[in-house]
Write a protein that holds these residues in place. Structure first.
Motif, PDB file in Angstrom:
ATOM      1  N   LYS A   1      -0.933  -7.141  -6.522  1.00  0.00           N
ATOM      2  CA  LYS A   1      -0.775  -6.423  -5.260  1.00  0.00           C
ATOM      3  C   LYS A   1      -0.192  -7.318  -4.176  1.00  0.00           C
ATOM      4  O   LYS A   1       0.622  -6.883  -3.351  1.00  0.00           O
TER       5      LYS A   1
ATOM      6  N   LYS B   1      -3.265  -2.255 -12.282  1.00  0.00           N
ATOM      7  CA  LYS B   1      -4.717  -2.197 -12.366  1.00  0.00           C
ATOM      8  C   LYS B   1      -5.292  -2.477 -13.755  1.00  0.00           C
ATOM      9  O   LYS B   1      -6.508  -2.564 -13.907  1.00  0.00           O
TER      10      LYS B   1
ATOM     11  N   TYR C   1       1.323   0.642  -6.230  1.00  0.00           N
ATOM     12  CA  TYR C   1       0.122  -0.059  -5.745  1.00  0.00           C
ATOM     13  C   TYR C   1      -1.110   0.251  -6.580  1.00  0.00           C
ATOM     14  O   TYR C   1      -1.903  -0.637  -6.900  1.00  0.00           O
ATOM     15  N   ASN C   2      -1.286   1.512  -6.928  1.00  0.00           N
ATOM     16  CA  ASN C   2      -2.443   1.908  -7.746  1.00  0.00           C
ATOM     17  C   ASN C   2      -2.037   2.322  -9.151  1.00  0.00           C
ATOM     18  O   ASN C   2      -2.768   3.044  -9.833  1.00  0.00           O
ATOM     19  N   ASN C   3      -0.861   1.862  -9.571  1.00  0.00           N
ATOM     20  CA  ASN C   3      -0.383   2.204 -10.903  1.00  0.00           C
ATOM     21  C   ASN C   3      -1.117   1.397 -11.968  1.00  0.00           C
ATOM     22  O   ASN C   3      -1.633   0.310 -11.730  1.00  0.00           O
TER      23      ASN C   3
ATOM     24  N   GLU D   1      -5.094  -8.136 -10.748  1.00  0.00           N
ATOM     25  CA  GLU D   1      -4.819  -7.036  -9.824  1.00  0.00           C
ATOM     26  C   GLU D   1      -4.605  -7.558  -8.404  1.00  0.00           C
ATOM     27  O   GLU D   1      -3.722  -7.088  -7.682  1.00  0.00           O
TER      28      GLU D   1
ATOM     29  N   LYS E   1     -14.769  -1.200 -13.992  1.00  0.00           N
ATOM     30  CA  LYS E   1     -13.852  -0.449 -13.136  1.00  0.00           C
ATOM     31  C   LYS E   1     -14.504  -0.147 -11.790  1.00  0.00           C
ATOM     32  O   LYS E   1     -13.839  -0.160 -10.755  1.00  0.00           O
TER      33      LYS E   1
ATOM     34  N   THR F   1     -13.065  -1.250  -8.163  1.00  0.00           N
ATOM     35  CA  THR F   1     -12.858  -0.268  -7.098  1.00  0.00           C
ATOM     36  C   THR F   1     -13.575  -0.706  -5.821  1.00  0.00           C
ATOM     37  O   THR F   1     -13.009  -0.666  -4.725  1.00  0.00           O
TER      38      THR F   1
ATOM     39  N   PHE G   1     -11.770  -3.724  -4.071  1.00  0.00           N
ATOM     40  CA  PHE G   1     -10.545  -3.436  -3.334  1.00  0.00           C
ATOM     41  C   PHE G   1     -10.776  -2.502  -2.154  1.00  0.00           C
ATOM     42  O   PHE G   1      -9.940  -2.402  -1.269  1.00  0.00           O
ATOM     43  N   GLU G   2     -11.914  -1.822  -2.130  1.00  0.00           N
ATOM     44  CA  GLU G   2     -12.247  -1.005  -0.959  1.00  0.00           C
ATOM     45  C   GLU G   2     -12.875  -1.848   0.145  1.00  0.00           C
ATOM     46  O   GLU G   2     -12.928  -1.439   1.298  1.00  0.00           O
TER      47      GLU G   2
ATOM     48  N   THR H   1      -8.439  -4.977   3.640  1.00  0.00           N
ATOM     49  CA  THR H   1      -8.834  -3.611   3.984  1.00  0.00           C
ATOM     50  C   THR H   1      -9.624  -3.580   5.283  1.00  0.00           C
ATOM     51  O   THR H   1      -9.399  -2.744   6.161  1.00  0.00           O
TER      52      THR H   1
ATOM     53  N   LYS I   1       0.831  -1.220   0.000  1.00  0.00           N
ATOM     54  CA  LYS I   1       0.000   0.000   0.000  1.00  0.00           C
ATOM     55  C   LYS I   1       0.858   1.260   0.000  1.00  0.00           C
ATOM     56  O   LYS I   1       0.450   2.292  -0.531  1.00  0.00           O
TER      57      LYS I   1
END
Length: 481
Positions: free
Chosen positions: A65, A54, A48-50, A61, A282, A286, A289-290, A295, A43
């Motif tokens: 990660k 993604k 990480y969010n490149n 993904e 997408k 999102t 991963f949230e 997490t 993180k």
């Protein structure tokens, strides 16, 4: 002398590990051994969010990660690095063996040895072979044979790194297209709108009566139906914008170089659907991963740390009060008025902190219920009929979420329970409720937050249900009441 080329192999090694399905179980096992450390390390990374992490599907993904965290931690952990190398050896035995057996690594020769497979090899798999070969060569302090193959590989890796860092983007960019193409796209849009009517939203396109649009929409709709999906439902919250529309027309003209209205209309319809589908996908990634387990676990850890910090601060304040009380006793006659005022202020602070602690305790109850729910998701339950014989009539419960048929089935065994699955409800339904159960698998954010806010105000006990099977759901309820 040529300047030495420095390649950051990290993003490409991460990408390689994410593409190799045969080692995913090995990555999972290693990741589970210290997942909090790996997660936090990944993180913190700029990658990480490149885009390179993604740009693939959810599985790629996820594993990119995981691999990123493992690699970063392995840099300063010899034991972990050896375990990581065993995964590399399993995934790329040919590259590993080649580097072990040769002191001088010849990229051209290695590619030549792949000649019988290259035609049927996906570009990502081919790239992973060369990435791992490059990494192992450096790791084992071997030397490269200087030739055209090495030069092309290193230039390619450098160009890709600059692209992913946004220094030299090489993929499509609407902003970089010439104004001439954009102007043709505007004219093309006018001609098509003249024929089929103006389209500014997905709904307008979906409801269009124009034959050419209708046929394209029907064709794609049936494709969605074949997979038991609703195109309209998927795109409901992922509408197109004016920028999306002009981009589609611009791309059409840039590629086909013609003003054919019929052809452009078909591409406009399919392009719009693809745009909406990409946005929906997408959005799913999102959300995933949230709300994934790592997490949630980290959030629980953070809350626990906050609670401990508040407890420590409270103890410090109590100690301070005791000291002040002793001082007050020693100087009561001369300083009574001054310190009595200070004690009142400190007592108010303590009461405020107690109120905060009460709020944190309520949140702690919710977290405990959520921990148990997450544990049960990973635990296989054996069915027993004890819940069916349980008398729930004395319990006033509320079940939030779930499918309508599922709720009707549970209602038969829970006559005193109330069921809701829409945020349009009267909050008085929570009056005199003993416990509230959430069914997260079919529950909107809006409904969850509306109910949980009222639950916190009333200090109602919280539970979670994860099972669709009626008997197993009753077992879960029985365990938590």
């Amino acid at each position: 002398m040529d300047q030495e080329i420095r390649i950051n192999i990290l993003p490409f090694l991460t990408e390689a590990l994410s593409t190799k399905r045969t080692i995913r179980k090995d990555i999972d096992m290693l990741y589970e051994s210290d997942k909090y450390r790996f997660y936090k390390k990944a993180k913190e990374s700029e990658w990480y969010n490149n885009f390179i992490v993604k740009e693939g599907d959810i599985y790629r993904e996820v594993y990119a990660k995981k691999a990123l965290g493992i690699i970063l931690c392995a840099v300063n952990d010899i034991d972990l690095f050896q375990k990581f190398l065993r995964i590399i050896k399993k995934g790329w035995p040919r590259a590993f063996s080649y580097v072990e057996k040769h002191d001088n690594i010849d990229i051209e020769q290695y590619i030549f040895n792949l000649r019988s497979e290259i035609d049927n090899m996906h570009i990502d798999i081919f790239n992973s072979e060369l990435t791992v070969l490059y990494f192992l060569t450096i790791n084992f302090n071997k030397k490269f044979v200087i030739n055209e193959g090495l030069s092309v590989l290193e230039k390619n890796l450098l160009q890709r790194e600059k692209h992913y860092l946004g220094l030299e983007p090489t993929s499509y960019s609407f902003d970089k297209l010439p104004d001439e193409i954009k102007n043709h796209a505007v004219d093309l849009r006018k001609q098509i709108y003249f024929k089929i009517g103006e389209i500014s939203t997905y709904k307008q396109l979906f409801d269009s009566k124009a034959d050419i649009v209708r046929r394209e929409i029907d064709f794609v709709s049936f494709l969605f139906d074949s997979e038991k999906l609703s195109m309209d439902a998927l795109f409901f919250e992922n509408d197109i914008s004016k920028k999306d529309i002009i981009e589609i027309f611009t791309l059409y003209y840039a590629i086909f170089k013609d003003m054919n209205v019929e052809s452009a209309t078909k591409h406009f319809v399919s392009g719009t659907i693809i745009k909406c589908l990409l946005k929906a996908y997408k959005q799913v990634k999102t959300y995933f991963f949230e709300h994934n387990q790592e997490t949630m676990f980290l959030e629980m850890e953070r809350r626990d740390e906050e609670i401990e910090k508040l407890k420590s601060e409270n103890n410090m304040l109590k100690n301070k009060i005791n000291e002040l009380s002793q001082t007050l006793a020693d100087h009561k006659k001369t300083l009574e008025n001054k310190y009595m005022q200070e004690i009142k202020m400190l007592n108010k602070t303590v009461e405020d902190l107690k109120m905060q602690l009460d709020e944190e305790h309520q949140k702690d109850k919710e977290l405990n219920a959520l921990r148990e729910f997450m544990f049960l998701l990973d635990t296989k339950e054996a069915y027993s009929n004890s819940a069916e014989d349980t008398d729930f009539s004395s319990i006033k419960g509320l079940i939030v979420g779930g499918y309508e048929m599922w709720q009707k089935e549970l209602k038969k065994s829970l006559p005193n329970f109330t069921f809701i699955n829409s945020e349009n409800f009267d909050i008085k339904v929570l009056d005199n409720i003993d416990i509230v159960f959430f069914f997260p698998n079919f529950l909107s954010h809006a409904l969850y937050y509306k109910v949980i806010n009222e639950v916190r105000k009333r200090n109602i006990k919280v539970g979670y249900i994860s099972k669709l099977n009626k008997e197993l759901a009753l077992e879960e309820i029985k365990r938590q009441v």
